[in-house]
Structures are given as structure tokens and as C-alpha cells.
Design an enzyme around this catalytic site. Structure first.
Site: not given
Length: 147
Positions: A50, A52, A77, A82
Site C-alpha cells: 500500500h 504507506e 484513510s 498500514c
């Protein structure tokens, strides 16, 4: 737009241009970007990359003290995975571009003392809404929704 959120949004757009999911992130320490990343699950055939996670990976190895003084910026969000990494490394603040298209684990982060700031940036919202409308199956795969 905040310059660090702008950098995260640039990463999201880069991911989309590569055929991936448009979520970007940057990790900032002392006013300097340590790592930039975007969702690369599609591009790398990854189960966990992902935005992040990619930014953390690209930031490289740092002491706990550095993470505890850093801010993570993300266009969307953060999900459970993450958010777990944010908690593991003790990142005290997360700035979220938007949570209208997806509400991640903000309550968990806040319950553990993380300062979560949600900006509701129109550019972040529009980017995700357009992507989800065009590729709902890919989006559902990314967030773990069974097909």
C-alpha cells in the site's frame, strides 16, 4: 494545499499512471521528506505494498526516535495493515487527504494516541471516486472485499 499532502497526491497520481491504485504517501521528519511511496500492489504483484507501506520501505531504516518525531501524510484513510505499521513505529501524527471514499482505522489510531488530521481535500476525493467508479473490482481487491 499543504506541500507534503501535495507530494503524497503526486505519488497517488504516479501510481494511477502506472496502472495501479491511486493512493500516495510521504513520511516527513523535521520538515524533510524521508520517504515517498504509492500503492504498488498491481505493479509489483504485491499483497502488502500500500502507499504507506511503500513510503516506509522507501524511507529506509531509521531509529525509533526518528519515527516518533515524524508525520505520515497519506491521500486516503489508512487501512488496518498500514495503521498497524504506524502504531508499530510510533508515528505520532497522520495527516489524511480524505476519508469519504474509505474510512480506515482512524478510531484505532486515535485510541492509541495518534493525532489524526483529516483534510477532506477535493483532489484526493475526486481521484478516488473516479478510480472506484472505473475499477471497482481492483478497488475491492485492494481493501480485501471478496469478489
Amino acid at each position: 494545499m499543504d506541500p507534503f499532502m501535495h507530494a503524497a497526491l503526486e505519488q497517488a497520481r504516479l501510481g494511477l499512471a502506472e496502472g495501479g491504485i491511486p493512493i500516495g504517501s510521504v513520511i516527513v521528519h523535521g520538515g524533510r521528506i524521508l520517504g515517498r511511496g504509492h500503492n504498488r500492489r498491481v505493479q509489483r504483484g504485491s499483497a502488502i505494498l500500500h502507499g504507506e507501506m511503500d513510503a516506509l520501505e522507501n524511507a529506509g531504516r531509521h531509529s525509533a526516535a526518528v519515527y516518533r518525531e515524524s508525520v505520515l501524510y497519506t491521500t486516503l484513510s489508512p487501512c488496518a495493515m498500514c495503521s498497524g505499521a504506524i502504531l508499530l513505529y510510533g508515528i505520532p501524527k497522520v495527516v489524511v487527504g480524505e476519508n469519504r471514499t474509505f474510512m480506515g482505522e482512524e478510531a484505532l489510531l486515535r485510541s492509541r494516541g495518534v493525532d489524526v488530521v483529516v483534510l477532506q481535500e477535493t483532489a484526493c476525493i475526486d481521484l478516488m471516486r473516479d478510480f472506484i467508479a472505473r475499477k471497482p473490482e481492483l478497488w475491492n481487491e485492494d481493501i480485501g472485499v471478496p469478489s
